[in-house]
Design an enzyme around this catalytic site. Structure first.
Site, PDB file in Angstrom:
ATOM      1  N   GLU A   1      -5.483  -8.546  -0.050  1.00 55.72           N
ATOM      2  CA  GLU A   1      -6.244  -8.135   1.128  1.00 55.72           C
ATOM      3  C   GLU A   1      -7.691  -7.960   0.701  1.00 55.72           C
ATOM      4  O   GLU A   1      -7.997  -7.105  -0.135  1.00 55.72           O
ATOM      5  CB  GLU A   1      -5.712  -6.838   1.740  1.00 55.72           C
ATOM      6  CG  GLU A   1      -4.346  -6.959   2.396  1.00 55.72           C
ATOM      7  CD  GLU A   1      -3.947  -5.704   3.180  1.00 55.72           C
ATOM      8  OE1 GLU A   1      -4.858  -5.006   3.701  1.00 55.72           O
ATOM      9  OE2 GLU A   1      -2.742  -5.426   3.256  1.00 55.72           O
TER      10      GLU A   1
ATOM     11  N   GLU B   1       0.819  -1.229   0.000  1.00 58.24           N
ATOM     12  CA  GLU B   1       0.000   0.000   0.000  1.00 58.24           C
ATOM     13  C   GLU B   1       0.849   1.275   0.000  1.00 58.24           C
ATOM     14  O   GLU B   1       0.637   2.197   0.788  1.00 58.24           O
ATOM     15  CB  GLU B   1      -0.965  -0.007   1.192  1.00 58.24           C
ATOM     16  CG  GLU B   1      -1.991  -1.110   1.118  1.00 58.24           C
ATOM     17  CD  GLU B   1      -3.042  -1.065   2.225  1.00 58.24           C
ATOM     18  OE1 GLU B   1      -2.930  -0.214   3.140  1.00 58.24           O
ATOM     19  OE2 GLU B   1      -3.976  -1.881   2.179  1.00 58.24           O
TER      20      GLU B   1
END
Length: 504
Positions: free
Chosen positions: A293, A174
């Site tokens: 995720e 991320e």
């Protein structure tokens, strides 16, 4: 009048081969995922290495195939060298991601040993927040080089003579998120990811890489981030990541039940961006997705990293799930399977305690949350190929996602086992009569039919209350060679197994 839906499947209508890595999960050094999650020395079920046997057993029952580690946000300030060698010599440090005191009792070697015990595959992430290509290449050398080098010989001195042979590597996590330690622009991240991949592949040419996609579809960076990153890394990586979380907000059950429609649109947008980069480069290479995720996460209930007290193994993000959450999770996993032509890897975030299907109590029991059940059923039975099911479903209009199919469908076919597996999510507030035309199949018979219906009871806080949400038999299913007919209850997830064989 009850509405109707019609689904047509044929053994020749193949969407894609199901990569078993779609049934992956995630263990991050966050809250109690590791400590009192997978690892608790002194627990009645703990083995000689301190790993909880009850959690390992549930991990196998869940059908978990690949496990991402050690993060997540944690990895972006992680010094992997802290987690190897004699435990007495390992430093305790402040994890800047979750403001937690990290004792480093568990590190790379122990995690890989745990994956061997549970029959899972390790998926390792490297720190590209505060570190770079050299440290990442050193970790590959430590893990995958048989011997004869500084880092590989250190592994051998630490008691692991054989290389860990880790195949899958995430190039950071991320990195567009301002919450990420060392977050970067797409241009800066693309450069360092390419450099790291090239250095790591020089150590082991057989490994595969996941580049960081944007942190969510709602990020301002989304779309352009993927394009810029892949312009830098297209020749270096095999997959690009997708991260997606969903929750019910303001009592809008219908939008929540339709989360899979947004999930599918998100994945298709990332695929379109990756293919546009390929087209500009006149390349026939196809970047596949690592949805590493995904889950239901009530993130609005999380106080935020800046508000956390500095503790060791705090109870963080321990969402307790309801039956509607289980219905949505079943639909989200079905959405991943339906896109098996481009989804190669998927990791439910996370495995234990932290927004997880498995919960534990220190010194006590481990138990299945409501979301455990649809995952375990699909992981066990949805094998072979995903069929391109042609669906004619009534639609409904949601406040968040607009018009969506009322009935979401996934169908898989295992020719060797002679089995069709069907997942049906009814997102509407009324029952729907469903006809499944299985054209090209003969000798069809019902093997199993179960259903989870979303009630209004809220989270199931105990093992007993969660167990009461286990899928129940679905009555009234009629199977013939030509078609299967059934009525799916309102706000439900249904699971069918149909024995059959393809006609000549």
């Amino acid at each position: 009048m009850t509405s109707t839906a019609r689904i047509t499947v044929h053994p020749s209508f193949v969407r894609g081969h199901i990569d078993r890595r779609i049934f992956g999960s995630f263990v991050e050094h966050l809250g109690r995922a590791v400590y009192t999650g997978i690892y608790e020395p002194g627990h009645p079920t703990a083995d000689a290495d301190g790993f909880r046997g009850d959690v390992a057993e549930l991990t196998r029952e869940l059908g978990t195939t690949v496990v991402r580690y050690p993060g997540g946000n944690f990895v972006s300030n992680y010094i992997w060298e802290d987690g190897v060698g004699p435990r007495d010599d390992r430093p305790s440090r402040i994890d800047l991601a979750w403001r937690t005191i990290e004792p480093n009792e568990i590190g790379t070697d122990e995690f890989v040993a745990w994956t061997r015990k549970t029959g899972t595959e390790p998926m390792m992430a490297v720190n590209l927040g505060t570190r770079g290509a050299a440290e990442a290449a050193a970790l590959v050398e430590y893990c995958n080089t048989p011997g004869g080098t500084t880092w590989s010989e250190l592994r051998r001195r630490n008691g692991y003579d054989e290389p860990h042979a880790i195949r899958l590597w995430c190039l950071g996590n991320e990195m567009d998120g301002p919450w990420q330690i060392g977050h970067k622009t797409a241009d800066d991240y693309g450069k360092i990811a390419s450099q790291a991949a090239q250095a790591m592949r020089r150590v082991d040419p057989t490994i595969e890489f996941v580049a960081c996609g944007s942190s969510s579809r709602e990020m301002d960076t989304f779309g352009e981030w993927e394009r810029v990153v892949l312009e830098h890394t297209f020749d270096d990586v095999d997959y690009i990541s997708v991260h997606a979380y969903y929750q019910e907000r303001d009592g809008d059950r219908q939008s929540f039940l339709a989360s899979g429609a947004s999930f599918e649109a998100f994945m298709h947008e990332v695929i379109a961006t990756a293919d546009a980069v390929a087209a500009r480069r006149h390349s026939d290479k196809r970047i596949r997705l690592s949805v590493d995720e995904w889950n239901v996460w009530y993130i609005d209930n999380f106080a935020g990293e800046d508000n956390l007290a500095l503790l060791e193994q705090p109870r963080l993000i321990e969402d307790v799930y309801s039956t509607i959450d289980a219905v949505v999770v079943g639909d989200l996993l079905g959405t991943l399977l339906r896109n098996a032509d481009r989804v190669a890897i998927a990791c439910l975030a996370q495995l234990v305690n932290v927004i997880a299907p498995i919960m534990t109590e220190p010194g006590g029991e481990a138990w299945r949350q409501t979301t455990f059940y649809p995952i375990a059923l699909l992981a066990q039975h949805a094998t072979g190929v995903a069929l391109d099911a042609r669906s004619d479903s009534p639609t409904l209009v949601t406040a968040k996602h607009g018009e969506v199919d009322a009935v979401s469908t996934v169908v898989t076919w295992n020719a060797d086992a002679g089995e069709l597996v069907v997942g049906l999510t009814n997102r509407s507030t009324e029952p729907v009569e469903v006809t499944i035309d299985h054209v090209g199949f003969v000798d069809a018979s019902l093997s199993d039919a179960r259903v989870i219906v979303a009630d209004h009871e809220g989270p199931r806080h105990t093992a007993e209350s969660a167990r009461a949400a286990e899928p129940q038999p679905l009555d009234g299913v009629s199977v013939h060679d030509a078609a299967t007919t059934l009525t799916v209850p309102a706000e439900s997830w249904s699971f069918l197994r149909i024995a059959a064989r393809a006609s000549a």
